[in-house]
Design an enzyme around this catalytic site. Sequence first.
Site, PDB file in Angstrom:
ATOM      1  N   ASP A 132       0.856  -1.190   0.000  1.00 49.11           N
ATOM      2  CA  ASP A 132       0.000   0.000   0.000  1.00 49.11           C
ATOM      3  C   ASP A 132       0.892   1.240   0.000  1.00 49.11           C
ATOM      4  O   ASP A 132       1.829   1.341   0.815  1.00 49.11           O
ATOM      5  CB  ASP A 132      -0.913   0.002   1.222  1.00 49.11           C
ATOM      6  CG  ASP A 132      -1.877   1.187   1.198  1.00 49.11           C
ATOM      7  OD1 ASP A 132      -2.936   1.061   0.557  1.00 49.11           O
ATOM      8  OD2 ASP A 132      -1.549   2.222   1.807  1.00 49.11           O
ATOM      9  N   LEU A 133       0.618   2.189  -0.903  1.00 44.01           N
ATOM     10  CA  LEU A 133       1.430   3.407  -0.982  1.00 44.01           C
ATOM     11  C   LEU A 133       1.129   4.316   0.199  1.00 44.01           C
ATOM     12  O   LEU A 133      -0.035   4.470   0.601  1.00 44.01           O
ATOM     13  CB  LEU A 133       1.161   4.134  -2.300  1.00 44.01           C
ATOM     14  CG  LEU A 133       1.427   3.317  -3.578  1.00 44.01           C
ATOM     15  CD1 LEU A 133       1.160   4.169  -4.817  1.00 44.01           C
ATOM     16  CD2 LEU A 133       2.849   2.775  -3.604  1.00 44.01           C
ATOM     17  N   ASP A 174      -4.522   2.334  -4.676  1.00 42.87           N
ATOM     18  CA  ASP A 174      -3.052   2.350  -4.632  1.00 42.87           C
ATOM     19  C   ASP A 174      -2.510   1.109  -3.929  1.00 42.87           C
ATOM     20  O   ASP A 174      -1.444   1.137  -3.314  1.00 42.87           O
ATOM     21  CB  ASP A 174      -2.545   3.613  -3.945  1.00 42.87           C
ATOM     22  CG  ASP A 174      -3.048   3.752  -2.507  1.00 42.87           C
ATOM     23  OD1 ASP A 174      -3.995   3.016  -2.149  1.00 42.87           O
ATOM     24  OD2 ASP A 174      -2.505   4.572  -1.757  1.00 42.87           O
TER      25      ASP A 174
END
Length: 484
Positions: A344-345, A387
Amino acid sequence: MNQQMLSLANFTEDNLRAILQALPALIWLKNADGVYLACNGRFEQFFGALEKDIIGRTDYDFVNKELADSFRANDLLAMQKGGLHINEEWISFANDGHRELLETSKTPLYTADGKLIGILGIAHDITKRKQLEKYEKFRSSTLELLAKNIPLPSVLEAIVRGVELLHANFMCSILLLDKEGKHLVDGVAPSLPTFYNQAINGVEIGIGVGSCGTAAFLGQRVVVDDIANHPYWEPYAELAARAGLGSCWSQPILSSELQILGTFAIYHREKNALADLDVYIIEQSAQLASIAIERKRIELKMQHMAFHDALTGLPNRSLLDDRLEQTKAACRRHHRFAAVLFIDLDNFKPLNDEHGHNAGDLLLLEVALRISLCVREVDTVARFGGDEFVVILSDLESELTHAEQLACDIAEKIRASLSAPYQINISNTHKQTCVQHHCTASIGVVLLRHLQHNDIDIIKLADQAMYQAKATGRNKICFLDSKP
């Protein structure tokens, strides 16, 4: 009135023979015993004799007994019926040896008092019509074939073989243009020698690259009647001679948007000129190939869209689930470990908020590329949504400690790659802006064991591990064991 009748009589007597001679049909007149009374010039070509030498003689004086017997039988049928009799027959012309399929109409002629005079025969060449009928039937069957789930090479071979069956002297080929649009590949030419097909596979298109290479380059039909003496074939003269090829007509295969997809070609053993019917066949065959190629490409595109993310081209959740099941089966079969990484960004939303979703999409594309460069070909990189990304590390070590170490090494490689600055070039109607963005990633890692708990929701566990990585400060890796 008498003057008008005289003019008509003069016209009939003076011009009737000229009209008969000008007609393209074969026309003749026999008496009831089968003796010729008259014929036109087209009929003279059939017997290879002048009318003066035909009159007073019978069919048996010009053709073999079997054929003459069939002519006589049809004459008798017409006379017995007392009306029109029609039949079809293949005829070889004596003047040049060519063959035509004729539709022959024979009508008995009578005097005013009903006495039989003889037979009037008229024969029309229906070779082209019959060939077109056969081709249309073949075309329809090919279109039906396209509706079935048959691989493209098989469909293209069916087109080639179908045309060859309709024309025994044809040798056909289909070549496809590669993705770069520079080379002809994946040839389908079952009647051409294997060594020839191998030699031209991958040839770069251009003027003077045989008939097909030139046709694909120019986007127009190239007709070479005599391969041995044509400049387009100079580099391949020896190859063509070895293959026994005398002529080659090549038609580019065009998409509905007029993009060149490949070529459809017709070869002959001897020198051969292109006729009107041949033009129709080569054009229609190229169109059939175009329909087949485009249809299969659309099917592949739809399949790809169903299982891949529209933005990044990575596998989507549906394909991810399938790859995960395959990985579990491989773990059980080979007694090796695998791992799932949930990524996960950490700093993605500010980019979207400040510069819009276009900037966010560009960053996601770069993230997808960076992750893909960090893993092996056997691994799977998927976009889970937004994302979030998931990586399946397949076929790790069979020993637990080594498998854990390898999974952690790859995860660290991904984390380091994603933490490097991003240069985002944002284009709009007015200007292009370069934005530098810093974006890290939190990664959860779970080892997939081969001997137990294969029904566990491994992605959910990896997601939990990712949240633990975020809780410890982000830009971290958290490793969880899949054991209960």
